[in-house]
Motif scaffolding. Structure first.
Motif, PDB file in Angstrom:
ATOM      1  N   VAL A 177       6.350  27.195  35.322  1.00  0.00           N
ATOM      2  CA  VAL A 177       5.557  26.871  33.919  1.00  0.00           C
ATOM      3  C   VAL A 177       6.643  26.798  32.992  1.00  0.00           C
ATOM      4  CG1 VAL A 177       4.031  27.939  32.324  1.00  0.00           C
ATOM      5  CG2 VAL A 177       3.574  28.428  34.532  1.00  0.00           C
ATOM      6  N   TRP A 178       6.686  25.392  32.349  1.00  0.00           N
ATOM      7  CA  TRP A 178       7.825  25.098  31.252  1.00  0.00           C
ATOM      8  C   TRP A 178       7.203  25.358  30.047  1.00  0.00           C
ATOM      9  CZ3 TRP A 178      12.512  24.817  32.978  1.00  0.00           C
ATOM     10  CH2 TRP A 178      12.817  24.344  34.067  1.00  0.00           C
ATOM     11  N   LYS A 179       8.070  25.854  28.786  1.00  0.00           N
ATOM     12  CA  LYS A 179       7.740  25.742  27.708  1.00  0.00           C
ATOM     13  C   LYS A 179       7.760  24.482  27.137  1.00  0.00           C
ATOM     14  CE  LYS A 179       9.412  27.094  22.975  1.00  0.00           C
ATOM     15  NZ  LYS A 179      10.505  27.853  22.482  1.00  0.00           N
ATOM     16  N   PRO A 180       6.511  23.844  26.436  1.00  0.00           N
ATOM     17  CA  PRO A 180       6.407  22.677  26.263  1.00  0.00           C
ATOM     18  C   PRO A 180       7.619  22.485  24.970  1.00  0.00           C
ATOM     19  CG  PRO A 180       4.305  23.518  26.408  1.00  0.00           C
ATOM     20  CD  PRO A 180       5.201  24.625  26.370  1.00  0.00           C
ATOM     21  N   ARG A 181       8.209  21.315  24.839  1.00  0.00           N
ATOM     22  CA  ARG A 181       8.880  20.938  23.800  1.00  0.00           C
ATOM     23  C   ARG A 181       8.345  19.689  22.803  1.00  0.00           C
ATOM     24  NH1 ARG A 181      14.700  20.262  26.162  1.00  0.00           N
ATOM     25  NH2 ARG A 181      13.333  19.280  27.661  1.00  0.00           N
ATOM     26  N   LEU A 182       8.372  19.635  21.532  1.00  0.00           N
ATOM     27  CA  LEU A 182       8.263  18.471  20.650  1.00  0.00           C
ATOM     28  C   LEU A 182       9.423  17.918  20.136  1.00  0.00           C
ATOM     29  CD1 LEU A 182       4.997  19.500  18.467  1.00  0.00           C
ATOM     30  CD2 LEU A 182       5.212  17.748  20.024  1.00  0.00           C
ATOM     31  N   VAL A 183      10.455  18.846  20.084  1.00  0.00           N
ATOM     32  CA  VAL A 183      11.659  18.539  19.628  1.00  0.00           C
ATOM     33  C   VAL A 183      12.871  18.591  20.531  1.00  0.00           C
ATOM     34  CG1 VAL A 183      13.317  18.663  17.862  1.00  0.00           C
ATOM     35  CG2 VAL A 183      11.053  18.678  17.130  1.00  0.00           C
ATOM     36  N   ILE A 184      13.529  17.696  21.070  1.00  0.00           N
ATOM     37  CA  ILE A 184      14.736  17.923  21.905  1.00  0.00           C
ATOM     38  C   ILE A 184      15.868  18.260  21.119  1.00  0.00           C
ATOM     39  CG2 ILE A 184      16.083  16.901  23.702  1.00  0.00           C
ATOM     40  CD1 ILE A 184      13.015  17.183  24.297  1.00  0.00           C
ATOM     41  N   GLU A 185      16.266  17.943  20.053  1.00  0.00           N
ATOM     42  CA  GLU A 185      17.242  18.173  19.279  1.00  0.00           C
ATOM     43  C   GLU A 185      17.272  17.756  17.851  1.00  0.00           C
ATOM     44  OE1 GLU A 185      20.607  16.163  21.330  1.00  0.00           O
ATOM     45  OE2 GLU A 185      20.676  14.431  19.859  1.00  0.00           O
ATOM     46  N   ILE A 186      17.917  18.406  16.862  1.00  0.00           N
ATOM     47  CA  ILE A 186      17.824  18.150  15.630  1.00  0.00           C
ATOM     48  C   ILE A 186      19.207  17.574  15.358  1.00  0.00           C
ATOM     49  CG2 ILE A 186      17.521  19.278  13.414  1.00  0.00           C
ATOM     50  CD1 ILE A 186      15.944  21.313  14.677  1.00  0.00           C
ATOM     51  N   ARG A 187      19.412  16.493  14.369  1.00  0.00           N
ATOM     52  CA  ARG A 187      20.471  15.948  13.917  1.00  0.00           C
ATOM     53  C   ARG A 187      20.667  16.082  12.309  1.00  0.00           C
ATOM     54  NH1 ARG A 187      20.071  10.271  17.743  1.00  0.00           N
ATOM     55  NH2 ARG A 187      19.885  11.632  19.831  1.00  0.00           N
ATOM     56  N   ASP A 188      21.843  16.128  12.003  1.00  0.00           N
ATOM     57  CA  ASP A 188      22.007  16.009  10.447  1.00  0.00           C
ATOM     58  C   ASP A 188      22.052  14.421  10.004  1.00  0.00           C
ATOM     59  OD1 ASP A 188      24.420  14.980  10.982  1.00  0.00           O
ATOM     60  OD2 ASP A 188      25.628  16.897  10.491  1.00  0.00           O
ATOM     61  N   ARG A 189      22.328  14.218   8.679  1.00  0.00           N
ATOM     62  CA  ARG A 189      22.378  12.798   8.261  1.00  0.00           C
ATOM     63  C   ARG A 189      23.561  12.017   8.941  1.00  0.00           C
ATOM     64  NH1 ARG A 189      19.569  12.084   3.524  1.00  0.00           N
ATOM     65  NH2 ARG A 189      18.735  14.032   2.516  1.00  0.00           N
ATOM     66  N   SER A 190      24.344  12.662   9.400  1.00  0.00           N
ATOM     67  CA  SER A 190      25.460  11.725   9.897  1.00  0.00           C
ATOM     68  C   SER A 190      25.302  11.395  11.417  1.00  0.00           C
ATOM     69  CB  SER A 190      26.945  12.258   9.814  1.00  0.00           C
ATOM     70  OG  SER A 190      26.744  13.407  10.680  1.00  0.00           O
ATOM     71  N   GLY A 191      24.081  11.883  11.922  1.00  0.00           N
ATOM     72  CA  GLY A 191      23.564  11.569  13.169  1.00  0.00           C
ATOM     73  C   GLY A 191      24.608  12.797  14.339  1.00  0.00           C
ATOM     74  N   ALA A 192      25.244  13.770  13.843  1.00  0.00           N
ATOM     75  CA  ALA A 192      25.641  14.839  14.671  1.00  0.00           C
ATOM     76  C   ALA A 192      24.431  15.923  14.873  1.00  0.00           C
ATOM     77  CB  ALA A 192      26.863  15.521  13.864  1.00  0.00           C
ATOM     78  N   THR A 193      24.519  16.266  16.105  1.00  0.00           N
ATOM     79  CA  THR A 193      23.474  17.137  16.599  1.00  0.00           C
ATOM     80  C   THR A 193      24.147  18.640  16.149  1.00  0.00           C
ATOM     81  OG1 THR A 193      23.285  16.048  18.775  1.00  0.00           O
ATOM     82  CG2 THR A 193      22.667  18.251  18.677  1.00  0.00           C
ATOM     83  N   VAL A 194      22.953  19.254  15.574  1.00  0.00           N
ATOM     84  CA  VAL A 194      23.028  20.670  14.756  1.00  0.00           C
ATOM     85  C   VAL A 194      22.595  21.519  15.881  1.00  0.00           C
ATOM     86  CG1 VAL A 194      23.772  19.758  12.608  1.00  0.00           C
ATOM     87  CG2 VAL A 194      21.503  20.201  13.345  1.00  0.00           C
ATOM     88  N   ARG A 195      21.555  21.248  16.450  1.00  0.00           N
ATOM     89  CA  ARG A 195      20.759  22.010  17.167  1.00  0.00           C
ATOM     90  C   ARG A 195      20.102  21.613  18.372  1.00  0.00           C
ATOM     91  NH1 ARG A 195      15.184  25.581  15.880  1.00  0.00           N
ATOM     92  NH2 ARG A 195      15.202  26.854  17.902  1.00  0.00           N
ATOM     93  N   LYS A 196      20.065  22.069  19.530  1.00  0.00           N
ATOM     94  CA  LYS A 196      19.398  21.625  20.811  1.00  0.00           C
ATOM     95  C   LYS A 196      18.275  22.522  21.259  1.00  0.00           C
ATOM     96  CE  LYS A 196      22.856  18.511  22.929  1.00  0.00           C
ATOM     97  NZ  LYS A 196      23.261  18.135  24.231  1.00  0.00           N
TER      98      LYS A 196
END
Length: 306
Positions: A177-196
Motif C-alpha cells: 500500500v503506497w502513500k499517494p503523491r500529487l507532488v514529486i518534487e518542489i523547485r525554486d525559481r531557478s529550477g533547482a530542486t529544494v525538496r523531494k
C-alpha cells in the motif's frame, strides 16, 4: 457554483465517502484465502436467496435465478452476492474482526496521508466501531447481517475514490500500500530542486502474493469473460484490464456505480477507481457499466487507444 445541488466544487476524489458495493469483494476473497476458509477452485452454491444464518437473516443475490455451484473466479466475474455472503459468514464465525482488519490492511478506513489535499477517512465497520458509534444497547451488537453486508461492501462501509484506487493498486503491487503523491518534487525559481517527496510505503495488505495472484486472475474475468459484469464496456479494447464492478444502494433509490482495477493486466502501470453517483438504471443499463465506460475512456487516453 456554490448553490448548485450537484456540488461541482466538492472534491469527491478525496472527500466523497461512498458505499463501495461489490468493488469490496476482492478483499473478502483475499481474507478467506488467507485464513484457509476457502480453497481456490472449490465451488460454492449461488442461490437467488442466501439463508446461511437462517431465514431471519435471508439476503438476496442481484441475479434472480440460482446459478448453482460456482468457483471464485466465476463468482467474481458475475459478482454473486450469495457466494460472498458465505465467505463473510465463514470469516465472521471464526473471528468477527478478521474481515474488518483485512479491509484496514488494504488502506480502507483511514486517511491515505496524501499531501496538500484534505481527505476523509471513510468507515470500516467492526464490532468495536459499532460499540463506539451507537448509544442504544441493541444497536451496539454486531450481528450476522453486519458481517454479510460488509462482505459485499454494503451496510456501514464507506470509502473515498482515492482509497479505492489505492486499494486496487495494492492488489496489483503484491499487497504493498503506497502513500499517494500529487507532488514529486518542489523547485525554486531557478529550477533547482529544494525538496523531494520520496516514494513511501504506507502499509502492507494482509495477503500473500500467491493469493493476490488468484484475486488478480478473478478480476481479469470481470472484464474478459462474456458473463463478466463489465465485459461489454471493454469489448474490443486493446489492453487487458482487470477490475471489479460494484453497485451500491443509496437512500435515493438510485445506486452508485463503481468500477475499480488496474491495467494492463500483464504489466500494471495504472490503478483506477470510477464512481458514478446515483445513476438511474434502466433495462439492461447498469450503474457499474456506466462507470466502466468512463474508465475505458480514460484508459484509452492513457494507452493511446481510440
Amino acid at each position: 457554483y456554490s448553490a448548485d445541488p450537484n456540488k461541482p466544487l466538492f472534491n469527491r476524489a478525496t472527500f466523497g465517502q461512498y458505499a463501495t458495493g461489490s468493488s469490496f469483494k476482492p478483499i473478502t476473497a483475499a481474507s478467506a484465502l488467507r485464513e484457509g476458509l476457502y480453497k481456490y477452485g472449490d465451488k460454492l452454491d449461488c442461490p437467488s436467496k442466501w439463508t446461511g444464518y437462517g431465514p431471519q437473516w435471508a439476503q438476496l443475490n442481484h441475479e434472480t435465478s440460482d446459478l448453482g455451484l460456482i468457483d471464485m473466479r466465476t463468482a467474481m466475474a458475475r459478482s454473486c452476492n450469495s457466494f460472498f455472503y458465505e465467505l463473510g459468514k465463514r470469516l465472521n464465525d471464526r473471528d468477527p474482526d478478521l474481515l474488518p482488519n483485512a479491509a484496514k490492511s488494504f488502506g480502507l478506513g483511514k486517511a491515505t496521508d496524501i499531501d496538500y489535499v484534505l481527505e476523509a477517512e471513510g468507515i470500516v465497520p467492526s464490532p468495536a466501531w459499532k460499540q463506539q458509534r451507537f448509544t442504544s444497547p441493541g444497536d451496539k451488537v454486531w450481528n450476522p447481517g453486519d458481517a454479510t453486508n460488509l462482505a459485499i461492501g454494503q451496510g456501514f462501509m464507506l470509502a473515498t475514490p482515492l482509497q479505492m484506487a489505492n486499494y486496487a493498486s495494492a492488489i496489483a503491487n503484491d499487497g504493498i500500500v503506497w502513500k499517494p503523491r500529487l507532488v514529486i518534487e518542489i523547485r525554486d525559481r531557478s529550477g533547482a530542486t529544494v525538496r523531494k517527496l520520496e516514494k513511501t510505503q504506507a502499509g502492507q495488505a494482509n495477503a500473500k502474493n500467491t493469493e493476490l495472484s488468484l484475486i488478480r486472475d478473478a478480476m481479469r474475468a470481470v472484464v474478459a469473460d462474456p458473463d463478466g459484469t463489465v465485459y461489454f464496456p471493454f469489448l474490443g479494447f486493446g489492453v487487458p484490464v482487470a477490475g471489479k464492478s460494484g453497485t451500491a444502494e443509496t437512500p435515493s433509490g438510485d445506486p452508485n456505480g463503481w468500477f475499480i482495477g488496474f491495467a494492463s493486466f500483464d504489466a500494471p502501470s495504472v490503478a483506477f477507481a470510477a464512481v458514478y453517483e446515483q445513476y438511474k438504471e434502466g433495462p439492461g443499463v447498469h450503474a457499474s457499466q456506466v462507470a466502466g465506460t468512463a474508465a475505458r475512456a480514460v484508459l484509452g487516453a492513457k494507452f493511446g487507444i481510440k
